[in-house]
Design a protein around this motif. Structure first.
Motif, PDB file in Angstrom:
ATOM      1  N   MET A  57     124.102  51.606  72.783  1.00 37.06           N
ATOM      2  CA  MET A  57     124.347  51.676  74.212  1.00 37.06           C
ATOM      3  C   MET A  57     123.197  52.367  74.926  1.00 37.06           C
ATOM      4  SD  MET A  57     127.535  50.418  74.291  1.00 37.06           S
ATOM      5  CE  MET A  57     126.478  49.631  75.345  1.00 37.06           C
ATOM      6  N   VAL A  58     123.187  52.221  76.238  1.00 35.55           N
ATOM      7  CA  VAL A  58     122.201  52.888  77.063  1.00 35.55           C
ATOM      8  C   VAL A  58     122.750  53.098  78.452  1.00 35.55           C
ATOM      9  CG1 VAL A  58     121.116  50.796  77.890  1.00 35.55           C
ATOM     10  CG2 VAL A  58     119.796  52.887  77.792  1.00 35.55           C
ATOM     11  N   TYR A  81     123.086  56.594  63.127  1.00 39.44           N
ATOM     12  CA  TYR A  81     122.011  57.181  63.936  1.00 39.44           C
ATOM     13  C   TYR A  81     122.390  58.575  64.413  1.00 39.44           C
ATOM     14  CZ  TYR A  81     120.879  52.224  64.075  1.00 39.44           C
ATOM     15  OH  TYR A  81     120.622  50.936  63.726  1.00 39.44           O
ATOM     16  N   ASP A  82     121.446  59.516  64.312  1.00 43.00           N
ATOM     17  CA  ASP A  82     121.678  60.858  64.829  1.00 43.00           C
ATOM     18  C   ASP A  82     121.950  60.846  66.328  1.00 43.00           C
ATOM     19  OD1 ASP A  82     121.486  62.409  62.496  1.00 43.00           O
ATOM     20  OD2 ASP A  82     119.304  62.553  62.653  1.00 43.00           O
ATOM     21  N   ASN A  83     121.283  59.965  67.063  1.00 37.36           N
ATOM     22  CA  ASN A  83     121.441  59.966  68.517  1.00 37.36           C
ATOM     23  C   ASN A  83     122.673  59.196  68.988  1.00 37.36           C
ATOM     24  OD1 ASN A  83     120.401  57.344  68.051  1.00 37.36           O
ATOM     25  ND2 ASN A  83     119.339  57.311  70.015  1.00 37.36           N
ATOM     26  N   GLU A  84     123.415  58.611  68.072  1.00 41.09           N
ATOM     27  CA  GLU A  84     124.644  57.883  68.415  1.00 41.09           C
ATOM     28  C   GLU A  84     125.744  58.273  67.428  1.00 41.09           C
ATOM     29  OE1 GLU A  84     124.167  53.676  68.768  1.00 41.09           O
ATOM     30  OE2 GLU A  84     122.584  53.856  70.251  1.00 41.09           O
ATOM     31  N   PRO A  85     126.308  59.464  67.549  1.00 41.21           N
ATOM     32  CA  PRO A  85     127.294  59.916  66.561  1.00 41.21           C
ATOM     33  C   PRO A  85     128.581  59.109  66.570  1.00 41.21           C
ATOM     34  CG  PRO A  85     127.150  61.457  68.400  1.00 41.21           C
ATOM     35  CD  PRO A  85     126.043  60.458  68.586  1.00 41.21           C
ATOM     36  N   TRP A  86     128.787  58.275  67.554  1.00 36.73           N
ATOM     37  CA  TRP A  86     129.995  57.447  67.665  1.00 36.73           C
ATOM     38  C   TRP A  86     129.849  56.097  66.978  1.00 36.73           C
ATOM     39  CZ3 TRP A  86     126.907  59.013  71.757  1.00 36.73           C
ATOM     40  CH2 TRP A  86     126.006  58.052  72.233  1.00 36.73           C
ATOM     41  N   HIS A  87     128.638  55.723  66.556  1.00 35.49           N
ATOM     42  CA  HIS A  87     128.320  54.403  66.006  1.00 35.49           C
ATOM     43  C   HIS A  87     128.499  54.431  64.484  1.00 35.49           C
ATOM     44  CE1 HIS A  87     125.915  50.592  65.912  1.00 35.49           C
ATOM     45  NE2 HIS A  87     125.592  51.051  64.711  1.00 35.49           N
ATOM     46  N   PHE A  88     129.410  53.566  63.982  1.00 32.60           N
ATOM     47  CA  PHE A  88     129.695  53.505  62.542  1.00 32.60           C
ATOM     48  C   PHE A  88     129.534  52.076  62.037  1.00 32.60           C
ATOM     49  CE2 PHE A  88     131.718  57.298  63.984  1.00 32.60           C
ATOM     50  CZ  PHE A  88     131.589  58.188  62.933  1.00 32.60           C
ATOM     51  N   GLU A  89     129.043  51.982  60.810  1.00 34.04           N
ATOM     52  CA  GLU A  89     128.908  50.696  60.138  1.00 34.04           C
ATOM     53  C   GLU A  89     129.501  50.824  58.739  1.00 34.04           C
ATOM     54  OE1 GLU A  89     124.897  49.127  60.353  1.00 34.04           O
ATOM     55  OE2 GLU A  89     124.683  49.810  62.431  1.00 34.04           O
ATOM     56  N   LEU A  90     129.851  49.678  58.172  1.00 33.08           N
ATOM     57  CA  LEU A  90     130.466  49.658  56.847  1.00 33.08           C
ATOM     58  C   LEU A  90     129.396  49.687  55.755  1.00 33.08           C
ATOM     59  CD1 LEU A  90     133.145  49.437  55.291  1.00 33.08           C
ATOM     60  CD2 LEU A  90     132.816  46.947  55.309  1.00 33.08           C
TER      61      LEU A  90
END
Length: 185
Positions: free
Chosen positions: A2-3, A152-161
């Motif tokens: 996101m941005v 990503y450190d800058n996106e703590p909400w982003h998860f992948e399997l």
């Protein structure tokens, strides 16, 4: 990924400077018109258990199963998952990228926050952005047990399997997407 304040309000959880959970998909326009829920724009408070929303049901089936298993177990701990972003259409992703370039002034800086439609894990249905501090924290602590890893450190909400994480733990995170070799296309 996101941005910007508008894009973050559409899909990113209320984490740090990520903005609010208020989501207004009708405010964004894609190349072919308004971005809608059909493009993956999420309604406020979307659940991992939603059976009709394209942003949820178009996720990779293994990711969705792991997400739902984690959400069920988190619920037992009093934590509710909100899915702020899941699958996205290529048009939606390109609009997010255009918005990022406008906000950050260059494609290079925008790449720290938004992938192209060709490289986006969201377009592939292999990423989910989880909302609320509690859910993000819970998943950061317990996610490896489900194969769900922060990337990503800058996106703590982003998860992948990453199924191997169940036995081996999550791989090291990248600082931001510019370090991720998958984004180098």
């Amino acid at each position: 990924m996101m941005v910007g304040s508008l894009a973050r309000s559409l899909a990113a959880p209320s984490v740090g400077s990520a903005g609010t959970q208020a989501q207004d998909a009708s405010a964004m326009t894609a190349a072919d018109g308004v971005v809608t829920e059909a493009d993956g724009a999420m309604p406020v408070g979307a659940s991992a258990f939603d059976e009709q929303h394209p942003g949820i049901v178009n996720l990779d089936p293994d990711l969705l199963r792991a997400l739902r298993d984690a959400a069920s177990d988190a619920r037992e701990d009093g934590v509710e998952f909100v899915v702020n972003s899941g699958w996205r259409s290529p048009d939606y992703q390109q609009q997010l990228l255009r918005d990022a370039v406008d906000e950050y002034g260059s494609e290079e800086e925008a790449a720290r926050w938004v992938a192209t439609a060709e490289t986006s894990a969201h377009v592939a249905g292999s990423a989910v952005d989880v909302g609320s501090y509690d859910a993000t924290d819970w998943l950061s602590e317990h996610g490896a047990g489900y194969g769900l890893c922060p990337i990503y450190d800058n996106e703590p909400w982003h998860f992948e399997l990453h199924p191997e994480a169940i036995d081996q733990g999550c791989p090291a995170k990248y600082f931001d997407p510019t370090e991720d070799p998958r984004m180098q296309q």
